[in-house]
Scaffold this motif. Structure first.
Motif, PDB file in Angstrom:
ATOM      1  N   ALA A  25       0.828  -1.200   0.000  1.00 54.74           N
ATOM      2  CA  ALA A  25       0.000   0.000   0.000  1.00 54.74           C
ATOM      3  C   ALA A  25       0.866   1.256   0.000  1.00 54.74           C
ATOM      4  O   ALA A  25       0.543   2.251  -0.669  1.00 54.74           O
ATOM      5  N   LEU A  26       1.966   1.217   0.738  1.00 54.35           N
ATOM      6  CA  LEU A  26       2.873   2.360   0.755  1.00 54.35           C
ATOM      7  C   LEU A  26       3.522   2.567  -0.617  1.00 54.35           C
ATOM      8  O   LEU A  26       3.713   3.699  -1.059  1.00 54.35           O
ATOM      9  N   ARG A  27       3.829   1.474  -1.269  1.00 55.62           N
ATOM     10  CA  ARG A  27       4.408   1.570  -2.617  1.00 55.62           C
ATOM     11  C   ARG A  27       3.401   2.178  -3.592  1.00 55.62           C
ATOM     12  O   ARG A  27       3.742   3.035  -4.416  1.00 55.62           O
ATOM     13  N   GLU A  28       2.157   1.735  -3.506  1.00 54.03           N
ATOM     14  CA  GLU A  28       1.111   2.289  -4.370  1.00 54.03           C
ATOM     15  C   GLU A  28       0.925   3.782  -4.099  1.00 54.03           C
ATOM     16  O   GLU A  28       0.737   4.581  -5.025  1.00 54.03           O
ATOM     17  N   ALA A  29       0.975   4.168  -2.819  1.00 52.51           N
ATOM     18  CA  ALA A  29       0.839   5.579  -2.456  1.00 52.51           C
ATOM     19  C   ALA A  29       2.005   6.392  -3.026  1.00 52.51           C
ATOM     20  O   ALA A  29       1.811   7.521  -3.495  1.00 52.51           O
ATOM     21  N   ALA A  30       3.199   5.815  -2.987  1.00 49.64           N
ATOM     22  CA  ALA A  30       4.369   6.502  -3.532  1.00 49.64           C
ATOM     23  C   ALA A  30       4.217   6.713  -5.036  1.00 49.64           C
ATOM     24  O   ALA A  30       4.464   7.812  -5.557  1.00 49.64           O
ATOM     25  N   LEU A  31       3.802   5.681  -5.732  1.00 48.47           N
ATOM     26  CA  LEU A  31       3.643   5.790  -7.185  1.00 48.47           C
ATOM     27  C   LEU A  31       2.551   6.787  -7.550  1.00 48.47           C
ATOM     28  O   LEU A  31       2.692   7.557  -8.507  1.00 48.47           O
ATOM     29  N   ALA A  32       1.470   6.791  -6.776  1.00 49.64           N
ATOM     30  CA  ALA A  32       0.379   7.728  -7.048  1.00 49.64           C
ATOM     31  C   ALA A  32       0.844   9.164  -6.833  1.00 49.64           C
ATOM     32  O   ALA A  32       0.502  10.070  -7.609  1.00 49.64           O
ATOM     33  N   HIS A  33       1.620   9.388  -5.785  1.00 51.66           N
ATOM     34  CA  HIS A  33       2.121  10.735  -5.521  1.00 51.66           C
ATOM     35  C   HIS A  33       3.077  11.181  -6.622  1.00 51.66           C
ATOM     36  O   HIS A  33       2.994  12.328  -7.106  1.00 51.66           O
ATOM     37  N   LEU A  34       3.967  10.293  -7.030  1.00 54.23           N
ATOM     38  CA  LEU A  34       4.958  10.644  -8.052  1.00 54.23           C
ATOM     39  C   LEU A  34       4.318  10.861  -9.412  1.00 54.23           C
ATOM     40  O   LEU A  34       4.875  11.571 -10.256  1.00 54.23           O
ATOM     41  N   LEU A  48       5.002   9.544   2.858  1.00 58.29           N
ATOM     42  CA  LEU A  48       4.663   8.202   3.334  1.00 58.29           C
ATOM     43  C   LEU A  48       4.622   8.134   4.859  1.00 58.29           C
ATOM     44  O   LEU A  48       3.777   7.427   5.430  1.00 58.29           O
ATOM     45  N   LEU A  49       5.506   8.878   5.511  1.00 58.70           N
ATOM     46  CA  LEU A  49       5.480   8.891   6.971  1.00 58.70           C
ATOM     47  C   LEU A  49       4.202   9.560   7.496  1.00 58.70           C
ATOM     48  O   LEU A  49       3.670   9.156   8.537  1.00 58.70           O
ATOM     49  N   ARG A  50       3.720  10.543   6.766  1.00 62.31           N
ATOM     50  CA  ARG A  50       2.442  11.154   7.162  1.00 62.31           C
ATOM     51  C   ARG A  50       1.304  10.154   7.021  1.00 62.31           C
ATOM     52  O   ARG A  50       0.367  10.153   7.821  1.00 62.31           O
ATOM     53  N   ARG A  51       1.401   9.297   6.029  1.00 67.21           N
ATOM     54  CA  ARG A  51       0.384   8.247   5.866  1.00 67.21           C
ATOM     55  C   ARG A  51       0.411   7.299   7.069  1.00 67.21           C
ATOM     56  O   ARG A  51      -0.637   6.895   7.577  1.00 67.21           O
ATOM     57  N   VAL A  52       1.609   6.943   7.509  1.00 68.06           N
ATOM     58  CA  VAL A  52       1.746   6.090   8.687  1.00 68.06           C
ATOM     59  C   VAL A  52       1.198   6.803   9.917  1.00 68.06           C
ATOM     60  O   VAL A  52       0.492   6.203  10.744  1.00 68.06           O
ATOM     61  N   ALA A  53       1.506   8.089  10.046  1.00 67.99           N
ATOM     62  CA  ALA A  53       1.035   8.859  11.200  1.00 67.99           C
ATOM     63  C   ALA A  53      -0.490   8.948  11.209  1.00 67.99           C
ATOM     64  O   ALA A  53      -1.117   8.877  12.284  1.00 67.99           O
ATOM     65  N   GLU A  71       4.579   1.541  18.624  1.00 70.16           N
ATOM     66  CA  GLU A  71       5.652   0.588  18.325  1.00 70.16           C
ATOM     67  C   GLU A  71       5.579   0.131  16.874  1.00 70.16           C
ATOM     68  O   GLU A  71       6.591   0.074  16.178  1.00 70.16           O
ATOM     69  N   HIS A  72       4.373  -0.166  16.416  1.00 74.28           N
ATOM     70  CA  HIS A  72       4.236  -0.644  15.040  1.00 74.28           C
ATOM     71  C   HIS A  72       4.531   0.486  14.046  1.00 74.28           C
ATOM     72  O   HIS A  72       5.152   0.259  13.001  1.00 74.28           O
ATOM     73  N   ALA A  73       4.091   1.712  14.378  1.00 69.18           N
ATOM     74  CA  ALA A  73       4.366   2.848  13.501  1.00 69.18           C
ATOM     75  C   ALA A  73       5.872   3.048  13.352  1.00 69.18           C
ATOM     76  O   ALA A  73       6.372   3.322  12.256  1.00 69.18           O
ATOM     77  N   ALA A  74       6.607   2.890  14.471  1.00 68.29           N
ATOM     78  CA  ALA A  74       8.059   3.034  14.417  1.00 68.29           C
ATOM     79  C   ALA A  74       8.682   1.953  13.547  1.00 68.29           C
ATOM     80  O   ALA A  74       9.651   2.203  12.819  1.00 68.29           O
ATOM     81  N   LYS A  75       8.137   0.748  13.593  1.00 65.42           N
ATOM     82  CA  LYS A  75       8.662  -0.355  12.789  1.00 65.42           C
ATOM     83  C   LYS A  75       8.339  -0.186  11.301  1.00 65.42           C
ATOM     84  O   LYS A  75       8.959  -0.835  10.458  1.00 65.42           O
ATOM     85  N   LEU A  76       7.367   0.676  11.002  1.00 59.81           N
ATOM     86  CA  LEU A  76       7.054   0.941   9.597  1.00 59.81           C
ATOM     87  C   LEU A  76       8.001   1.965   8.974  1.00 59.81           C
ATOM     88  O   LEU A  76       8.064   2.078   7.749  1.00 59.81           O
ATOM     89  N   HIS A  77       8.748   2.687   9.791  1.00 57.19           N
ATOM     90  CA  HIS A  77       9.656   3.697   9.251  1.00 57.19           C
ATOM     91  C   HIS A  77      10.704   3.099   8.313  1.00 57.19           C
ATOM     92  O   HIS A  77      10.930   3.637   7.221  1.00 57.19           O
ATOM     93  N   PRO A  78      11.377   1.991   8.690  1.00 56.49           N
ATOM     94  CA  PRO A  78      12.329   1.405   7.736  1.00 56.49           C
ATOM     95  C   PRO A  78      11.640   0.828   6.501  1.00 56.49           C
ATOM     96  O   PRO A  78      12.253   0.725   5.432  1.00 56.49           O
ATOM     97  N   VAL A  80       9.090   2.307   5.052  1.00 55.34           N
ATOM     98  CA  VAL A  80       8.965   3.515   4.237  1.00 55.34           C
ATOM     99  C   VAL A  80      10.288   3.817   3.539  1.00 55.34           C
ATOM    100  O   VAL A  80      10.327   4.117   2.338  1.00 55.34           O
ATOM    101  N   ALA A  81      11.386   3.743   4.271  1.00 54.64           N
ATOM    102  CA  ALA A  81      12.698   4.013   3.689  1.00 54.64           C
ATOM    103  C   ALA A  81      13.002   3.056   2.545  1.00 54.64           C
ATOM    104  O   ALA A  81      13.576   3.450   1.521  1.00 54.64           O
TER     105      ALA A  81
END
Length: 220
Positions: A25-34, A48-53, A71-78, A80-81
């Motif tokens: 889903a994050l990849r799809e969001a990235a492609l849609a934004h780009l 993408l981090l705003r999406r997680v937030a 905790e899970h949001a923090a684990k999603l940061h890498p 996103v990277a």
């Protein structure tokens, strides 16, 4: 729970009432934004981090455990990277290309070098990439000529100097003329132009100013 245990498919972890975003889903969001916007590595990461937030806020409002959500949001940061790295490898994100395009647009809108540098820095563009983009923005103009053209663009927008109906000069011999001259200088100074550049732009004759504008337009 290790980073590797963050789900990479579309199956939400059962511990959350509000399903968190998965890598797909994050990849799809990235492609849609780009597809809609040019951006930098830092810019896409922030999107993408705003999406997680937003997911974390929604999950907390739904009653999920605040600590587990954080905790899970923090684990999603890498994760996103990693998605951003994928976009860079694909060539969909290129800070140098973004910087060159943005510099051309900003110079043509009347932004000073100082303002352009600040804008690109806020977008996360590295100093050496910013400098290179500024050097290549208008290939037929030197850095000083490019700065003068940008000052003239702003002067035209604000109807100052050669573009004013009644140009102000410091030697008019009237308090009102000096006041208008200082006001015009102040406009360019606040935009980041050095005094010598601002003064040259404001003192220029209309015909010469139009010649400089033609040179800048020729690069469009």
């Amino acid at each position: 729970m290790s980073i590797l245990s963050v789900p990479m498919d579309n199956t939400p972890p059962p511990s959350f009432t509000c399903p968190p975003p998965q890598r797909s889903a994050l990849r799809e969001a990235a492609l849609a934004h780009l597809a809609r916007f040019g951006t930098t590595r830092q810019g896409l990461e922030q999107v993408l981090l705003r999406r997680v937030a937003r997911w974390a806020q929604k999950a907390q409002r739904a009653g999920d455990c605040t600590e587990l959500v954080a905790e899970h949001a923090a684990k999603l940061h890498p994760v996103v990277a990693a998605v951003v790295d994928d976009m860079v490898r694909l060539g969909a994100v290129d800070d140098a290309v973004f910087a060159r395009s943005r510099v051309r647009r900003l110079v043509r809108s009347g932004r000073s070098t100082r303002a352009v540098q600040a804008h690109l820095a806020a977008k996360g563009v590295a100093p050496e990439v910013r400098d290179e983009a500024l050097e290549e923005a208008v290939s037929t103009l030197s850095a000083g000529e490019q700065e003068l053209c940008a000052a003239l663009v702003l002067a035209r927008k604000r109807r100052l100097g050669p573009f004013a109906l009644a140009p102000a000069t410091p030697d008019e011999g009237e308090a009102s003329g000096m006041a208008r001259w200082n006001k015009a200088l102040g406009v360019l100074a606040r935009a980041g132009f050095a005094r010598d550049v601002a003064q040259r732009a404001l003192e220029m004759q209309p015909e010469e100013a139009e010649d400089w504008m033609d040179r800048l337009r020729a690069e469009s």
